[in-house]
Design a protein around this motif. Structure first.
Motif, short mmCIF file in Angstrom:
data_model
loop_
_atom_site.label_atom_id
_atom_site.label_comp_id
_atom_site.label_asym_id
_atom_site.label_seq_id
_atom_site.Cartn_x
_atom_site.Cartn_y
_atom_site.Cartn_z
N PHE A 59 0.76 -1.25 -0.15
CA PHE A 59 0.14 0.03 -0.09
C PHE A 59 1.00 1.01 0.12
O PHE A 59 0.79 2.24 -0.87
N ARG A 60 1.63 1.34 1.03
CA ARG A 60 2.75 2.72 1.05
C ARG A 60 3.62 2.72 -0.04
O ARG A 60 4.31 1.86 -0.34
N THR A 61 3.54 3.82 -0.49
CA THR A 61 4.57 4.19 -1.65
C THR A 61 5.78 5.33 -1.26
O THR A 61 6.65 5.37 -2.09
N HIS A 62 5.66 5.84 0.00
CA HIS A 62 6.68 6.73 0.43
C HIS A 62 6.94 6.71 2.06
O HIS A 62 5.64 6.44 2.59
N SER A 63 8.24 6.91 2.48
CA SER A 63 8.14 6.90 3.89
C SER A 63 9.33 7.90 4.09
O SER A 63 10.16 8.35 3.52
N MET A 64 9.02 8.67 5.16
CA MET A 64 10.01 9.73 5.81
C MET A 64 10.23 9.90 7.00
O MET A 64 9.38 9.46 8.08
N LEU A 65 11.19 10.29 7.37
CA LEU A 65 11.58 10.45 8.99
C LEU A 65 11.48 12.03 9.63
O LEU A 65 12.12 12.91 9.10
N SER A 66 10.51 11.91 10.33
CA SER A 66 10.19 13.25 11.22
C SER A 66 11.11 13.90 12.13
O SER A 66 11.45 13.01 12.84
N HIS A 67 11.39 14.89 12.37
CA HIS A 67 12.49 15.32 13.29
C HIS A 67 11.62 16.31 14.10
O HIS A 67 12.07 17.27 14.79
N GLY A 68 10.34 16.20 14.17
CA GLY A 68 9.52 16.69 15.23
C GLY A 68 8.31 17.60 14.44
O GLY A 68 8.60 18.28 13.31
N ALA A 69 7.59 18.39 15.32
CA ALA A 69 6.38 19.08 14.96
C ALA A 69 6.97 20.36 14.13
O ALA A 69 6.37 20.76 13.19
N THR A 70 7.96 20.90 14.70
CA THR A 70 8.50 22.17 14.08
C THR A 70 10.10 21.95 13.28
O THR A 70 10.66 22.78 13.13
N GLY A 71 10.26 20.45 13.32
CA GLY A 71 11.66 20.33 13.01
C GLY A 71 11.76 19.88 11.38
O GLY A 71 10.65 20.04 10.59
N GLY A 72 12.80 19.37 10.91
CA GLY A 72 12.86 19.11 9.51
C GLY A 72 12.30 17.79 9.10
O GLY A 72 11.78 16.88 10.05
#
Length: 343
Positions: A59-72
């Protein structure tokens, strides 16, 4: 102490990973609701990656790593490759180097950048988005290890020269996006690891990040021959169809007009992309290569998909520390605004 990103890069996602992004820079709310260390997933409606994911029943076509609500955000992605100039375009439609070594590859961008990566000027974007956190302490360690400890280089956005973009280095070099990772992840998930073209794709990068931060090896999954045979056909005919309809990578292109009909330019385009993904042969439109893989009963694919990172489909919830969580709705809901670019 690592500086806070002031800008970002925008890339026209190749359906993982590649959304139909038209605006490359702009503003958004100051941050999304994905915590530090969360993996953000999306499902987009165009491109070869969607063809692959659908063909393998995921199902999922992309994945990303969050550095927080106001981060990169750290992710690996690829802009649409350019078409070759005439008459080369008729036999080998897509720029070989850009297809093999996808730009920007591994990058760190801000909230404005990731929003305009996902959504165009008309608000059109992925069919679905969500985030997973799982082990919050371990997930934050992964994000912080990438942000504060990992070697990187910086350059400016190709769209707005005032915007700096950080690019994590691997084996001392930039990391392009590699379509071949969907066939063979090689040792990209290991430390130090290696791969053809020094390349990664979105989910092999997350597997690498998981291991880099000391959270354990993310194991690969082997897809049987009948699955990759179906995927090979789907990639070829999917690209062929988009070319014929001037969609996706071929939007606004008149290839069927400028090339003589006997060149079968859209067939060549489908062959070129299928060759690139199945054998890392992005330089030829001969159908012998991808059909050789498709017709070899011993041929399989060993990779790490976005669904495996999230513990979905056939993949166990013990695969990563994120996989034990359920999907949370992604929202940009904090105050203020942030400007950024995605390439």
């Amino acid at each position: 102490m690592r500086r806070v990103l002031a800008g970002c890069l925008a890339v026209s996602a190749l359906g993982t990973t590649f959304p139909a992004a038209a605006s490359e820079c702009g503003y958004t709310a100051a941050g999304w609701n994905a915590p530090n260390g969360a993996v953000v997933f999306s499902r987009s409606d165009e491109g070869p990656i969607r063809n692959v994911i659908d063909a393998i029943g995921e199902f999922r076509t992309h994945s990303m790593l969050s550095h927080g609500a106001t981060g990169g955000v750290t992710h690996a992605t690829m802009r649409d490759p350019d078409q070759n100039s005439w008459p080369t375009v008729c036999g080998t439609p897509l720029n070989i180097n850009q297809l093999r070594d996808g730009y920007p590859g591994l990058e760190q961008i801000n909230q404005g950048g990731i929003y305009h990566y996902l959504y165009d000027a008309n608000g059109h974007g992925p069919d679905w988005t969500a985030w997973q956190l799982g082990d919050a302490t371990g997930a934050a360690r992964i994000a912080d290890s990438l942000w504060f400890n990992h070697p990187y280089a910086s350059d400016v956005s190709r769209v707005d020269g005032s915007q700096l973009i950080d690019r994590p280095l691997w084996n001392g070099a930039r990391v392009p996006y590699s379509l071949f990772q969907y066939r063979d992840v090689e040792s990209a998930h290991q430390i130090p690891g290696g791969a053809a073209n020094n390349g990664m794709m979105c989910s092999s990068f997350l597997a690498y990040a998981h291991n880099y931060a000391g959270r354990g090896l993310v194991t690969t999954h082997t897809y049987p021959h009948e699955v990759i045979a179906n995927a090979s056909n789907t990639i070829h005919w999917g690209v062929h169809g988009q070319c014929k309809e001037s969609l996706g990578w071929f939007e606004n292109a008149a290839l069927t007009v400028i090339c003589p009909v006997f060149w079968n330019v859209c067939t060549n385009a489908g062959n070129q992309v299928a060759n690139c993904m199945s054998a890392n042969r992005c330089d030829t439109s001969s159908s012998v290569i991808w059909k050789g893989v498709r017709d070899d009963p011993n041929a399989t694919a060993t990779s790490i998909s976005p669904d495996r990172i999230g513990g979905w489909s056939v993949h166990p919830v013990s695969t990563t520390l994120w996989a034990s969580d359920y999907s949370h709705q992604l929202q940009w809901n904090s105050g203020g605004n942030v400007y950024g670019c995605w390439q």
